[in-house]
Design a protein around this motif. Structure first.
Motif, PDB file in Angstrom:
ATOM      1  N   ASP A   1       0.853  -1.194   0.000  1.00  0.00           N
ATOM      2  CA  ASP A   1       0.000   0.000   0.000  1.00  0.00           C
ATOM      3  C   ASP A   1       0.890   1.247   0.000  1.00  0.00           C
ATOM      4  O   ASP A   1       1.682   1.438   0.929  1.00  0.00           O
TER       5      ASP A   1
ATOM      6  N   THR B   1      -2.998   6.212  -7.652  1.00  0.00           N
ATOM      7  CA  THR B   1      -4.449   6.452  -7.651  1.00  0.00           C
ATOM      8  C   THR B   1      -5.049   6.555  -6.238  1.00  0.00           C
ATOM      9  O   THR B   1      -5.783   7.510  -5.966  1.00  0.00           O
ATOM     10  N   PRO B   2      -4.748   5.630  -5.310  1.00  0.00           N
ATOM     11  CA  PRO B   2      -5.341   5.784  -3.972  1.00  0.00           C
ATOM     12  C   PRO B   2      -4.897   7.066  -3.266  1.00  0.00           C
ATOM     13  O   PRO B   2      -5.642   7.631  -2.472  1.00  0.00           O
TER      14      PRO B   2
ATOM     15  N   ARG C   1      -4.231   9.878  -4.865  1.00  0.00           N
ATOM     16  CA  ARG C   1      -5.001  10.920  -5.540  1.00  0.00           C
ATOM     17  C   ARG C   1      -6.411  10.992  -4.935  1.00  0.00           C
ATOM     18  O   ARG C   1      -6.942  12.057  -4.668  1.00  0.00           O
ATOM     19  N   GLU C   2      -6.957   9.794  -4.702  1.00  0.00           N
ATOM     20  CA  GLU C   2      -8.342   9.748  -4.219  1.00  0.00           C
ATOM     21  C   GLU C   2      -8.471  10.068  -2.727  1.00  0.00           C
ATOM     22  O   GLU C   2      -9.558  10.373  -2.256  1.00  0.00           O
ATOM     23  N   SER C   3      -7.354   9.988  -1.996  1.00  0.00           N
ATOM     24  CA  SER C   3      -7.436  10.200  -0.545  1.00  0.00           C
ATOM     25  C   SER C   3      -7.803  11.640  -0.188  1.00  0.00           C
ATOM     26  O   SER C   3      -8.312  11.903   0.898  1.00  0.00           O
TER      27      SER C   3
ATOM     28  N   ARG D   1       0.305   4.189   0.693  1.00  0.00           N
ATOM     29  CA  ARG D   1       0.070   5.102   1.821  1.00  0.00           C
ATOM     30  C   ARG D   1       0.977   4.779   3.000  1.00  0.00           C
ATOM     31  O   ARG D   1       1.311   5.650   3.782  1.00  0.00           O
TER      32      ARG D   1
ATOM     33  N   ASP E   1      -1.254   3.564 -11.409  1.00  0.00           N
ATOM     34  CA  ASP E   1      -2.113   2.759 -10.538  1.00  0.00           C
ATOM     35  C   ASP E   1      -1.732   2.939  -9.069  1.00  0.00           C
ATOM     36  O   ASP E   1      -2.590   3.040  -8.195  1.00  0.00           O
TER      37      ASP E   1
END
Ligand SMILES: Nc1ncnc2c1ncn2[C@@H]1O[C@H](COP(=O)(O)OP(=O)(O)O)[C@@H](O)[C@H]1O
Ligand SMILES: [Mg+2]
Length: 275
Positions: free
Chosen positions: A67, A111-112, A114-116, A69, A108
């Motif tokens: 992950d 992306t998480p 960006r979306e956070s 993050r 890819d």
């Protein structure tokens, strides 16, 4: 979150210095910035005084599917976070090339993030080669910022990167990639050639060339060896002033672009009345 790649396939042109100090200066203006160090040499990582740590870099996310993050670290600057590099990232060139989706992999991974909604900008520092890491950065980015050195050979590299951007768009990897800006670095006002290069770049790339030119200063060269951004190392020196001006110009361009887009969307009063 807008993703901005700082790229030029030439080495030693000021990519890392610009990525790190632009990120630092933006963070100081209240913008939430994530610096992503994609160069196996990890100069942006060490330039902020951070150690490499196996398993704690972008490598784990890119190759091992960790992950991303988990790899985010805070820095001494309140609004600046970083995903560090590690020398193991050098292996990525081969490992990612063997996987099917090497161009899209970084996109890819980001992306998480960006979306956070945690960051306004991700600034990607890229290695000096046209390998998987740099092309992956161009495939993932919304915008490309190209530092060039104020020297004759600086111009040569520019045409190459313009054609790479076109290829990344044409092959469908990132049709919306924008060559947003060119920043001239290591300017020495005593060198006639430097002035010539600045004039040439301004003539050819009038629209996208930043007005702010980064001077060559001893302090900018020294700061990374102390693990500090220029605003921590010499707050009021010429180098810090230049990167602060660059950060302000960077944001001003975007608010200008946002206003232009808003004006296009809502018809002018006269048009609305005629409709
Ligand atoms: N404006 C500048 N003035 C003085 N030295 C600089 C300046 N910009 C970069 N340097 C130094 O030049 C070298 C190359 O810069 P760097 O940002 O690492 O380039 P790149 O990431 O493109 O390889 C580094 O040692 C850096 O500290
Ligand atoms: Mg570098």
């Amino acid at each position: 979150m807008r993703i901005v790649a700082i790229s030029n396939q030439k080495g030693g042109v000021g990519k890392t210095t610009t990525a790190l100090n632009l990120a630092a200066c933006l963070s100081q203006l209240g913008v939430r910035v994530l610096l992503v160090d994609l160069d196996p040499q990890a100069n942006a990582t060490s330039g902020l005084g951070l150690a490499q740590e196996e398993g704690g870099s972008i490598y784990s996310a890119l190759v091992e599917g960790a992950d991303p993050r988990q790899a985010i670290r805070s820095t001494r600057l309140p609004n600046l976070s970083i995903i560090r590099s590690h020398q193991e990232l050098a292996g990525c060139e081969i490992e990612l090339a063997q996987s099917g989706n090497h161009l899209g992999r970084l996109k890819d991974v980001l992306t998480p993030l960006r979306e956070s909604g945690h960051f306004d900008y991700a600034i990607l520092d890229t290695p000096p080669s046209l390998g998987v890491l740099m092309t992956g950065a161009l495939a993932a980015a919304d915008e490309l910022l190209v530092p060039i050195q104020c020297e004759y050979f600086g111009l040569e590299g520019l045409s190459k990167i313009v054609s790479v951007v076109q290829q990344i768009r044409d092959c469908g990897a990132n049709p919306n990639l924008v060559l947003e800006g060119i920043v001239m670095t290591m300017y020495d006002s005593r060198a006639n050639l430097a002035n010539q290069v600045v004039n040439d770049v301004r003539n050819y790339f009038a629209e996208i060339c930043y007005q702010t030119v980064i001077p060559r200063t001893v302090r900018l060269g020294e700061a990374p060896s102390f693990g500090k951004s220029i605003i921590e190392y010499e707050y009021s020196g010429r180098g810090a002033q230049a990167y602060r001006a660059l950060a302000e110009e960077f944001l001003a361009r975007r608010s200008g672009a946002a206003q232009a887009a808003a004006a296009e969307e809502s018809p002018a009063p006269a048009e609305a009345a005629a409709a």
